[in-house]
Design a protein around this motif. Structure first.
Motif, PDB file in Angstrom:
ATOM      1  N   GLY A 227      -4.721  10.029  -1.321  1.00  0.00           N
ATOM      2  CA  GLY A 227      -4.833   8.748  -2.303  1.00  0.00           C
ATOM      3  C   GLY A 227      -4.182   7.744  -1.886  1.00  0.00           C
ATOM      4  O   GLY A 227      -3.434   7.697  -1.050  1.00  0.00           O
ATOM      5  N   TYR A 228      -4.315   6.678  -2.872  1.00  0.00           N
ATOM      6  CA  TYR A 228      -3.430   5.442  -2.636  1.00  0.00           C
ATOM      7  C   TYR A 228      -3.164   4.785  -3.699  1.00  0.00           C
ATOM      8  O   TYR A 228      -3.972   4.900  -4.951  1.00  0.00           O
ATOM      9  CB  TYR A 228      -4.168   4.703  -1.548  1.00  0.00           C
ATOM     10  CG  TYR A 228      -5.824   4.155  -2.248  1.00  0.00           C
ATOM     11  CD1 TYR A 228      -5.570   3.015  -2.753  1.00  0.00           C
ATOM     12  CD2 TYR A 228      -6.766   4.733  -2.540  1.00  0.00           C
ATOM     13  CE1 TYR A 228      -6.645   2.450  -3.614  1.00  0.00           C
ATOM     14  CE2 TYR A 228      -7.744   4.115  -2.882  1.00  0.00           C
ATOM     15  CZ  TYR A 228      -7.759   3.152  -3.518  1.00  0.00           C
ATOM     16  OH  TYR A 228      -9.043   2.729  -4.116  1.00  0.00           O
ATOM     17  N   MET A 229      -2.199   3.834  -3.740  1.00  0.00           N
ATOM     18  CA  MET A 229      -1.815   2.791  -4.788  1.00  0.00           C
ATOM     19  C   MET A 229      -2.016   1.570  -4.010  1.00  0.00           C
ATOM     20  O   MET A 229      -1.286   1.477  -2.990  1.00  0.00           O
ATOM     21  CB  MET A 229      -0.709   3.126  -5.669  1.00  0.00           C
ATOM     22  CG  MET A 229      -0.713   4.462  -6.322  1.00  0.00           C
ATOM     23  SD  MET A 229       0.856   4.925  -7.304  1.00  0.00           S
ATOM     24  CE  MET A 229       2.014   5.143  -6.061  1.00  0.00           C
TER      25      MET A 229
ATOM     26  N   LEU B 147       0.907  -1.110   0.111  1.00  0.00           N
ATOM     27  CA  LEU B 147       0.190   0.025   0.062  1.00  0.00           C
ATOM     28  C   LEU B 147       0.913   1.091   0.078  1.00  0.00           C
ATOM     29  O   LEU B 147       1.768   1.445   0.844  1.00  0.00           O
ATOM     30  CB  LEU B 147      -1.022  -0.169   1.190  1.00  0.00           C
ATOM     31  CG  LEU B 147      -1.787   1.259   1.433  1.00  0.00           C
ATOM     32  CD1 LEU B 147      -2.770   1.522   0.358  1.00  0.00           C
ATOM     33  CD2 LEU B 147      -2.637   1.163   2.927  1.00  0.00           C
ATOM     34  N   SER B 148       0.766   2.114  -0.947  1.00  0.00           N
ATOM     35  CA  SER B 148       1.578   3.193  -1.165  1.00  0.00           C
ATOM     36  C   SER B 148       0.523   4.304  -0.765  1.00  0.00           C
ATOM     37  O   SER B 148      -0.400   4.700  -1.543  1.00  0.00           O
ATOM     38  CB  SER B 148       2.146   3.379  -2.524  1.00  0.00           C
ATOM     39  OG  SER B 148       2.915   4.657  -2.392  1.00  0.00           O
ATOM     40  N   MET B 149       0.585   4.929   0.487  1.00  0.00           N
ATOM     41  CA  MET B 149      -0.396   6.049   0.788  1.00  0.00           C
ATOM     42  C   MET B 149       0.269   7.367   0.363  1.00  0.00           C
ATOM     43  O   MET B 149       1.369   7.728   0.913  1.00  0.00           O
ATOM     44  CB  MET B 149      -0.518   5.888   2.377  1.00  0.00           C
ATOM     45  CG  MET B 149      -1.253   4.742   2.814  1.00  0.00           C
ATOM     46  SD  MET B 149      -1.188   4.500   4.539  1.00  0.00           S
ATOM     47  CE  MET B 149       0.499   3.878   4.941  1.00  0.00           C
ATOM     48  N   ILE B 150      -0.586   7.993  -0.428  1.00  0.00           N
ATOM     49  CA  ILE B 150      -0.134   9.319  -0.957  1.00  0.00           C
ATOM     50  C   ILE B 150      -0.473  10.549   0.081  1.00  0.00           C
ATOM     51  O   ILE B 150      -1.829  10.665   0.277  1.00  0.00           O
ATOM     52  CB  ILE B 150      -0.769   9.263  -2.242  1.00  0.00           C
ATOM     53  CG1 ILE B 150      -0.215   8.285  -3.135  1.00  0.00           C
ATOM     54  CG2 ILE B 150      -0.210  10.711  -2.728  1.00  0.00           C
ATOM     55  CD1 ILE B 150      -1.216   8.307  -4.458  1.00  0.00           C
ATOM     56  N   ARG B 151       0.499  10.979   0.421  1.00  0.00           N
ATOM     57  CA  ARG B 151       0.274  12.051   1.724  1.00  0.00           C
ATOM     58  C   ARG B 151       0.340  13.387   1.100  1.00  0.00           C
ATOM     59  O   ARG B 151       1.312  13.483   0.382  1.00  0.00           O
ATOM     60  CB  ARG B 151       1.018  11.862   2.959  1.00  0.00           C
ATOM     61  CG  ARG B 151       0.793  10.482   3.660  1.00  0.00           C
ATOM     62  CD  ARG B 151       1.632  10.339   5.024  1.00  0.00           C
ATOM     63  NE  ARG B 151       1.269   8.881   5.705  1.00  0.00           N
ATOM     64  CZ  ARG B 151       0.261   9.184   6.469  1.00  0.00           C
ATOM     65  NH1 ARG B 151      -0.063  10.065   6.770  1.00  0.00           N
ATOM     66  NH2 ARG B 151       0.023   7.765   7.089  1.00  0.00           N
ATOM     67  N   ASN B 152      -0.512  14.258   1.623  1.00  0.00           N
ATOM     68  CA  ASN B 152      -0.248  15.945   1.311  1.00  0.00           C
ATOM     69  C   ASN B 152      -0.846  16.821   2.178  1.00  0.00           C
ATOM     70  O   ASN B 152      -1.494  16.325   3.062  1.00  0.00           O
ATOM     71  CB  ASN B 152      -0.874  16.083  -0.279  1.00  0.00           C
ATOM     72  CG  ASN B 152      -2.435  15.722  -0.343  1.00  0.00           C
ATOM     73  OD1 ASN B 152      -2.963  16.080   0.447  1.00  0.00           O
ATOM     74  ND2 ASN B 152      -2.563  14.969  -1.517  1.00  0.00           N
TER      75      ASN B 152
ATOM     76  N   GLU C 232      -4.576  -1.403  -8.258  1.00  0.00           N
ATOM     77  CA  GLU C 232      -5.676  -0.474  -7.803  1.00  0.00           C
ATOM     78  C   GLU C 232      -5.159   1.023  -7.433  1.00  0.00           C
ATOM     79  O   GLU C 232      -4.154   0.997  -6.592  1.00  0.00           O
ATOM     80  CB  GLU C 232      -6.550  -0.715  -6.727  1.00  0.00           C
ATOM     81  CG  GLU C 232      -7.838  -0.203  -6.451  1.00  0.00           C
ATOM     82  CD  GLU C 232      -8.587  -0.722  -5.290  1.00  0.00           C
ATOM     83  OE1 GLU C 232      -9.270   0.347  -4.555  1.00  0.00           O
ATOM     84  OE2 GLU C 232      -8.615  -1.954  -5.002  1.00  0.00           O
ATOM     85  N   THR C 233      -5.787   2.145  -7.784  1.00  0.00           N
ATOM     86  CA  THR C 233      -5.139   3.348  -7.313  1.00  0.00           C
ATOM     87  C   THR C 233      -6.659   4.284  -7.120  1.00  0.00           C
ATOM     88  O   THR C 233      -7.744   3.871  -7.739  1.00  0.00           O
ATOM     89  CB  THR C 233      -4.432   3.983  -8.212  1.00  0.00           C
ATOM     90  OG1 THR C 233      -3.704   5.285  -7.484  1.00  0.00           O
ATOM     91  CG2 THR C 233      -4.819   4.268  -9.780  1.00  0.00           C
ATOM     92  N   GLY C 234      -6.567   5.260  -6.482  1.00  0.00           N
ATOM     93  CA  GLY C 234      -7.693   6.243  -6.342  1.00  0.00           C
ATOM     94  C   GLY C 234      -7.291   7.400  -5.418  1.00  0.00           C
ATOM     95  O   GLY C 234      -6.411   7.421  -4.662  1.00  0.00           O
ATOM     96  N   GLY C 235      -8.096   8.490  -5.677  1.00  0.00           N
ATOM     97  CA  GLY C 235      -7.716   9.541  -4.790  1.00  0.00           C
ATOM     98  C   GLY C 235      -8.938   9.636  -3.833  1.00  0.00           C
ATOM     99  O   GLY C 235      -9.986   9.178  -3.971  1.00  0.00           O
ATOM    100  N   LEU C 236      -8.758  10.375  -2.762  1.00  0.00           N
ATOM    101  CA  LEU C 236      -9.487  10.603  -1.630  1.00  0.00           C
ATOM    102  C   LEU C 236     -10.186  11.857  -1.630  1.00  0.00           C
ATOM    103  O   LEU C 236      -9.521  13.031  -1.926  1.00  0.00           O
ATOM    104  CB  LEU C 236      -8.928  10.055  -0.376  1.00  0.00           C
ATOM    105  CG  LEU C 236      -8.504   8.667  -0.510  1.00  0.00           C
ATOM    106  CD1 LEU C 236      -7.771   8.693   0.827  1.00  0.00           C
ATOM    107  CD2 LEU C 236      -9.710   7.713  -0.565  1.00  0.00           C
ATOM    108  N   LEU C 237     -11.548  12.131  -1.320  1.00  0.00           N
ATOM    109  CA  LEU C 237     -12.163  13.633  -1.104  1.00  0.00           C
ATOM    110  C   LEU C 237     -11.373  14.172   0.194  1.00  0.00           C
ATOM    111  O   LEU C 237     -10.696  13.504   0.733  1.00  0.00           O
ATOM    112  CB  LEU C 237     -13.611  13.359  -0.784  1.00  0.00           C
ATOM    113  CG  LEU C 237     -14.493  12.814  -1.896  1.00  0.00           C
ATOM    114  CD1 LEU C 237     -15.739  12.679  -1.482  1.00  0.00           C
ATOM    115  CD2 LEU C 237     -14.406  13.756  -3.198  1.00  0.00           C
ATOM    116  N   PRO C 238     -11.368  15.341   0.189  1.00  0.00           N
ATOM    117  CA  PRO C 238     -11.065  16.114   1.380  1.00  0.00           C
ATOM    118  C   PRO C 238     -11.479  15.976   2.680  1.00  0.00           C
ATOM    119  O   PRO C 238     -12.427  15.260   2.751  1.00  0.00           O
ATOM    120  CB  PRO C 238     -11.087  17.553   1.271  1.00  0.00           C
ATOM    121  CG  PRO C 238     -11.939  17.631   0.253  1.00  0.00           C
ATOM    122  CD  PRO C 238     -12.150  16.320  -0.822  1.00  0.00           C
ATOM    123  N   THR C 239     -10.696  15.877   3.826  1.00  0.00           N
ATOM    124  CA  THR C 239     -11.210  15.629   5.001  1.00  0.00           C
ATOM    125  C   THR C 239     -12.676  16.288   5.576  1.00  0.00           C
ATOM    126  O   THR C 239     -13.038  15.834   6.524  1.00  0.00           O
ATOM    127  CB  THR C 239     -10.207  15.621   6.148  1.00  0.00           C
ATOM    128  OG1 THR C 239      -9.791  17.320   6.181  1.00  0.00           O
ATOM    129  CG2 THR C 239      -8.817  14.860   5.903  1.00  0.00           C
TER     130      THR C 239
END
Length: 118
Positions: free
Chosen positions: A79-81, A5-10, A43-50
């Protein structure tokens, strides 16, 4: 073969004005295609804001639900991959390629962790 799991942090409060550039979106599309063809991208995807999320936690046996946004949190998972890779080093290399696509004004990081039992 292990999965990661690659958690995309920003910092969702510090995105470039106007969001991702056309060049960034095009580059991401090409990289995702390359990773899919290589059998790495599962699988990959973006997440809505907090602001559109909730946090469920437990402390002292009590369950609490907190609606977002979470002002105390600077860096969030945006997001994640899910990757299939030979090892952590290979998963990190693909995550590095993803980070490299972003222009310098983006503050972004990927936390890469192996999925247990994968």
């Amino acid at each position: 073969m292990p999965r990661f799991l690659s958690m995309i942090r920003n910092d969702e409060n510090n995105h470039p004005a106007g969001g991702p550039s056309d060049a960034l979106m095009e580059g991401m599309g090409k990289l995702i295609e390359e990773m899919t063809e290589a059998g790495v991208m599962l699988e990959t995807g973006g997440l809505l804001p907090t602001s559109k999320s909730a946090r469920v936690g437990q402390r002292g046996g009590q369950i609490a639900v907190t609606d977002g946004p979470f002002t105390e949190t600077k860096e969030v998972v945006g997001g994640y991959m899910i990757l299939r890779a030979d090892d952590l080093a290979q998963a990190v290399e693909w995550s590095r390629k993803f980070i490299e696509l972003h222009e310098p004004e983006w503050e972004i990081a990927c936390e890469v962790r192996e999925i247990v039992g994968a």
